[in-house]
Design an enzyme around this catalytic site. Structure first.
Site, PDB file in Angstrom:
ATOM      1  N   GLU A 427     -35.405  12.958 -29.598  1.00  0.00           N
ATOM      2  CA  GLU A 427     -36.434  13.653 -28.802  1.00  0.00           C
ATOM      3  C   GLU A 427     -37.548  14.210 -29.682  1.00  0.00           C
ATOM      4  OE1 GLU A 427     -34.586  16.106 -25.757  1.00  0.00           O
ATOM      5  OE2 GLU A 427     -33.097  14.546 -25.433  1.00  0.00           O
TER       6      GLU A 427
HETATM    7  C1  FAD Z   1     -27.556   8.821 -31.349  1.00  0.00           C
HETATM    8  C2  FAD Z   1     -28.934   8.417 -30.941  1.00  0.00           C
HETATM    9  C3  FAD Z   1     -29.320   8.528 -29.622  1.00  0.00           C
HETATM   10  C4  FAD Z   1     -30.580   8.103 -29.217  1.00  0.00           C
HETATM   11  N1  FAD Z   1     -30.908   8.106 -27.891  1.00  0.00           N
HETATM   12  C5  FAD Z   1     -32.072   7.521 -27.493  1.00  0.00           C
HETATM   13  C6  FAD Z   1     -32.346   7.308 -26.103  1.00  0.00           C
HETATM   14  O1  FAD Z   1     -31.572   7.672 -25.242  1.00  0.00           O
HETATM   15  N2  FAD Z   1     -33.503   6.673 -25.781  1.00  0.00           N
HETATM   16  C7  FAD Z   1     -34.401   6.244 -26.718  1.00  0.00           C
HETATM   17  O2  FAD Z   1     -35.417   5.689 -26.354  1.00  0.00           O
HETATM   18  N3  FAD Z   1     -34.167   6.451 -28.034  1.00  0.00           N
HETATM   19  C8  FAD Z   1     -33.022   7.058 -28.449  1.00  0.00           C
HETATM   20  N4  FAD Z   1     -32.760   7.221 -29.789  1.00  0.00           N
HETATM   21  C9  FAD Z   1     -33.769   6.870 -30.763  1.00  0.00           C
HETATM   22  C10 FAD Z   1     -34.433   8.089 -31.403  1.00  0.00           C
HETATM   23  O3  FAD Z   1     -35.269   8.699 -30.470  1.00  0.00           O
HETATM   24  C11 FAD Z   1     -35.155   7.619 -32.668  1.00  0.00           C
HETATM   25  O4  FAD Z   1     -34.160   7.446 -33.631  1.00  0.00           O
HETATM   26  C12 FAD Z   1     -36.225   8.552 -33.138  1.00  0.00           C
HETATM   27  O5  FAD Z   1     -37.308   8.515 -32.282  1.00  0.00           O
HETATM   28  C13 FAD Z   1     -36.715   8.215 -34.547  1.00  0.00           C
HETATM   29  O6  FAD Z   1     -37.038   6.868 -34.663  1.00  0.00           O
HETATM   30  P1  FAD Z   1     -36.445   6.004 -35.884  1.00  0.00           P
HETATM   31  O7  FAD Z   1     -35.011   6.315 -35.962  1.00  0.00           O
HETATM   32  O8  FAD Z   1     -36.861   4.618 -35.714  1.00  0.00           O
HETATM   33  O9  FAD Z   1     -37.111   6.637 -37.175  1.00  0.00           O
HETATM   34  P2  FAD Z   1     -38.530   6.270 -37.799  1.00  0.00           P
HETATM   35  O10 FAD Z   1     -39.591   6.429 -36.790  1.00  0.00           O
HETATM   36  O11 FAD Z   1     -38.426   4.990 -38.522  1.00  0.00           O
HETATM   37  O12 FAD Z   1     -38.664   7.455 -38.845  1.00  0.00           O
HETATM   38  C14 FAD Z   1     -37.912   7.497 -40.067  1.00  0.00           C
HETATM   39  C15 FAD Z   1     -38.305   8.770 -40.797  1.00  0.00           C
HETATM   40  O13 FAD Z   1     -39.711   8.795 -41.064  1.00  0.00           O
HETATM   41  C16 FAD Z   1     -40.316   9.944 -40.499  1.00  0.00           C
HETATM   42  N5  FAD Z   1     -41.639   9.604 -39.983  1.00  0.00           N
HETATM   43  C17 FAD Z   1     -41.965   8.586 -39.160  1.00  0.00           C
HETATM   44  N6  FAD Z   1     -43.285   8.617 -38.896  1.00  0.00           N
HETATM   45  C18 FAD Z   1     -43.793   9.676 -39.565  1.00  0.00           C
HETATM   46  C19 FAD Z   1     -45.103  10.243 -39.694  1.00  0.00           C
HETATM   47  N7  FAD Z   1     -46.163   9.726 -39.072  1.00  0.00           N
HETATM   48  N8  FAD Z   1     -45.251  11.335 -40.451  1.00  0.00           N
HETATM   49  C20 FAD Z   1     -44.187  11.885 -41.082  1.00  0.00           C
HETATM   50  N9  FAD Z   1     -42.947  11.405 -41.004  1.00  0.00           N
HETATM   51  C21 FAD Z   1     -42.742  10.316 -40.254  1.00  0.00           C
HETATM   52  C22 FAD Z   1     -39.367  10.362 -39.383  1.00  0.00           C
HETATM   53  O14 FAD Z   1     -39.501  11.723 -39.070  1.00  0.00           O
HETATM   54  C23 FAD Z   1     -38.027  10.030 -39.992  1.00  0.00           C
HETATM   55  O15 FAD Z   1     -37.627  11.064 -40.838  1.00  0.00           O
HETATM   56  C24 FAD Z   1     -31.492   7.636 -30.191  1.00  0.00           C
HETATM   57  C25 FAD Z   1     -31.118   7.563 -31.523  1.00  0.00           C
HETATM   58  C26 FAD Z   1     -29.850   7.917 -31.915  1.00  0.00           C
HETATM   59  C27 FAD Z   1     -29.458   7.764 -33.340  1.00  0.00           C
END
Ligand code: FAD
Length: 653
Positions: A427
């Site tokens: 979120e």
């Molecule tokens: C257990 C679990 C439940 C989930 N449930 C849902 C769900 O129900 N529905 C759904 O749609 N998604 C869900 N997700 C997905 C979750 O919302 C994403 O994991 C989250 O949005 C982060 O995306 P990512 O993991 O691809 O990280 P990335 O976007 O790849 O980010 C990796 C790191 O880089 C940082 N980062 C990225 N962009 C920037 C920036 N511009 N500036 C600074 N830092 C940055 C991030 O903060 C993070 O630390 C779930 C994930 C998990 C693990």
């Protein structure tokens, strides 16, 4: 509006996110004012109370829910087997737990956000997986956006299904679209007759996705052409979980939350009727952002519950466990941890119930407060669980089943440690929350500057906007240097009277008026009815918010459009704002508890929290002044360029 030197890709992502944000502030926001140097205490003090018409029903529901969970659900078993038993799904449905916020007219329980958060708070203190099952369904799944944006037909069709136990999920994330939704590639192409859309693509990590009866699915619909430019469109659809063409590719397994049904979903020519669009074509991202404004409030409620659970365990263990001749809680190092856990859980509690009440009060804009609460509570609760594990020592690291087999106290701190970690990622990651908060906090400045930066505004309008801006800042900026506007007026009066009365007389008058101003200022503070013990902290907030506003202004002047990419500066601004919000909330909450509930020692907790928060604020201010960012960023660049690869030696890669 953005720095032209940033990459085209990044610029597009920023413009995309910008287009989806709520442009207007239709109601006041306490936090927004704090970022702009104004402490408008009346927006949060006296601390809002729970709606009495809801309280009784919610109290009754909580008793039923607790009884049900104790009798039917073993969280350690869920953790071990990875399954929430079928009888629990059935029992939760019978309780109405999948229709908590659904209005009574649609057969739901009719709870408001405050009551809903009380229920999520209770469940989170017991079983993380079950809490996430309920919350992914109701905080971000179909019920919330449907309630907010559904047409009457959509509501009639879908809302009653949740009372019968239908479960939903929210599918936004894809392997290349995590924090940056512009990377989304799942498509929804209209059929030739325009009556339906055909979905193709993959959605990752959709919680409840594997068992969902209904889902909100975000997909790319045909682009809009605006001034000759193609604008990517994302649209939200209500999709039946059993639609032909949906393949549940695999279930994902995580560090914690072992019981959640989260996986990879593949959509292959899934046909969805046009009437299943929520809010409107191309409005998907806006829908997600607005839904999350209240949706993410479950996380503060859950974090607070875990904080209280940790307090309970730490208290018992620190009193019982004896080492080096005394209870470990009597050793100062552990005692300080107990203080951190108690005082910071108190601050989380304050933020949770304040933002819950704000969400029900339709006269507040809560986008900033909800984001601040999510950021603060998820970060603080992670530290609290970590400290609890440390207080438990080796037994904190040992699993509860292993502890049980040895006949020890089998508090599952190890499981809580694994379960809670995700809250800083879902979120909105903490990093993205910082960016979101910074964008919203800077909005009044950006809105004023917009005409000057826009290529679509003519020179005359630009000059008019510049004058308007200069007039505004000529008053606003000096105000940020004085504790109250009265001091500024007093100084202006003195300068004005100098040539009229001469130095000696003008100075005498100045001394008298200064005394009067001091008196008025002090009595106005007494009037804010904050207990004496906490008044100094609120004075600190009043002054620090002005200092913050000056810092924001100076940074904007110095970096202009480049400020958007200066995350180290923006992060400090946000961290200071978060702590100021936390201090204000904790003080207001303590004042209410001391007065209405006769919990006089709540003032102790608030006082202790405020001193810690003030120390962190001062650190952030001084870090900003020292500014070692450049060196740190240089090292990060060198790391990425493999210049320190030599340090990665003598390890098994
Ligand atoms: C257990 C679990 C439940 C989930 N449930 C849902 C769900 O129900 N529905 C759904 O749609 N998604 C869900 N997700 C997905 C979750 O919302 C994403 O994991 C989250 O949005 C982060 O995306 P990512 O993991 O691809 O990280 P990335 O976007 O790849 O980010 C990796 C790191 O880089 C940082 N980062 C990225 N962009 C920037 C920036 N511009 N500036 C600074 N830092 C940055 C991030 O903060 C993070 O630390 C779930 C994930 C998990 C693990």
């Amino acid at each position: 509006m953005f720095d032209k030197n940033i990459s085209q890709e990044k610029l597009k992502s920023l413009e995309f996110a910008e287009a989806a944000r709520e442009q207007e502030w239709k109601a006041p926001s306490f936090a927004l004012k704090l970022f702009h140097g104004a402490l408008d205490l009346k927006l949060i003090h006296p601390f809002p109370k729970e709606d009495p018409s809801q309280k009784e029903a919610c109290d009754e529901f909580l008793v039923k829910m607790e009884k049900f969970l104790r009798e039917n659900l073993n969280p350690d078993e869920v953790d071990r087997t990875g399954e929430i038993p079928a009888k629990v799904y059935k029992g939760l449905a019978e309780l109405g737990a999948f229709a908590l916020k659904i209005p009574i007219e649609y057969d739901g329980m009719g709870f408001n956000q405050y009551s809903y958060n009380r229920i999520m708070h209770l469940v989170s203190s017991y079983c993380g997986s079950t809490a996430v099952l309920l919350s992914a369904h109701q905080s971000i799944g179909v019920p919330q956006p449907l309630k907010l944006f559904g047409t009457p037909e959509q509501k009639r069709k879908y809302l009653p299904r949740f009372a019968q136990g239908a479960i939903s999920g929210f599918a936004l994330t894809e392997s290349e679209a995590g924090s940056d939704p512009r990377n989304m590639s799942t498509t929804a192409i209209p059929t030739p007759d325009g009556k339906s859309f055909v979905l193709n693509g993959e959605k990752l990590w959709c919680t409840n996705g594997l068992i969902a009866d209904l889902m909100v699915v975000m997909a790319v619909t045909p682009p809009k052409i605006v001034r000759g430019k193609e604008i990517k469109q994302i649209t939200a659809f209500i999709v039946e979980g059993n639609s032909p063409g949906i393949e549940k590719v695999c279930r994902c397994s995580f560090m914690g939350l072992k019981g959640i049904q989260n996986g990879l979903l593949r959509f292959k020519n899934v046909v969805v009727p046009r009437e299943n669009i929520l809010l409107g074509e191309g409005e998907g991202l806006k829908l997600a952002l607005v839904t999350l404004n209240t949706g993410r409030l479950t996380l503060p409620a859950a974090s607070t519950a875990v904080g209280k659970w940790c307090l309970n365990i730490s208290r018992q263990w620190a009193a019982k466990r004896r080492q080096w001749g005394s209870a470990i809680g009597e050793h100062e190092a552990v005692a300080l941890k107990l203080n951190y856990i108690a005082s910071h859980t108190f601050a989380m509690d304050a933020m949770t119930w304040l933002t819950s009440a704000m969400a029900d009060d339709k006269h507040r804009d809560i986008r900033l407060e909800a984001a601040l609460a999510k950021l603060f509570c998820t970060e603080v609760s992670s530290k609290i669980v970590d400290e609890t594990l440390q207080i438990r020592g080796g037994q904190g690291y040992e699993t509860s089943s292993s502890l049980a087999q040895r006949g020890m106290d089998y508090w599952p701190v190890e499981r809580a440690f694994r379960d809670i970690r995700i809250n800083r990622i879902i979120e909105g990651t903490s990093e993205i929350m910082h960016l979101f908060i910074a964008r919203e906090a800077l909005d009044p400045h950006l809105t004023r500057m917009k005409p000057l930066l826009s290529s679509r505004v003519g020179p005359l309008s630009k000059i008019a906007a510049a004058f308007k801006m200069a007039a505004f800042y000529a008053v606003w900026y000096p105000k940020q240097w004085f504790p109250s506007i009265l001091y500024l007026l007093n100084l202006a009066l003195y300068l004005f009277s100098l040539p009229l009365f001469g130095f000696i007389l003008a100075f005498k008058v100045f001394l008298m008026t200064t005394f009067l101003v001091l008196l008025v200022d002090l009595t106005s503070r007494v009037r804010d009815s904050m207990p004496l013990r906490l008044r100094d902290h609120m004075d600190y907030v009043r002054l620090a918010s002005r200092r913050l506003a000056r810092n924001v202004f100076h940074s904007m002047m110095k970096y202009q459009q480049k400020l958007e990419s200066k995350q180290s500066i923006l992060n400090r601004i946000v961290d200071i704002g978060t702590e100021l919000f936390a201090i204000s909330t904790a003080c207001s909450y303590a004042a209410m508890l001391a007065k209405d509930k006769k919990q006089a020692n709540a003032l102790e907790l608030a006082d202790s929290f405020c001193w810690d928060a003030r120390k962190r604020i001062e650190n952030s201010f001084s870090e900003g002044a020292e500014n070692t960012d450049r060196q740190k960023l240089k090292i990060a660049k060198m790391v990425l360029a493999k210049e320190f690869e030599w340090m990665e030696n003598q390890i098994i890669k």
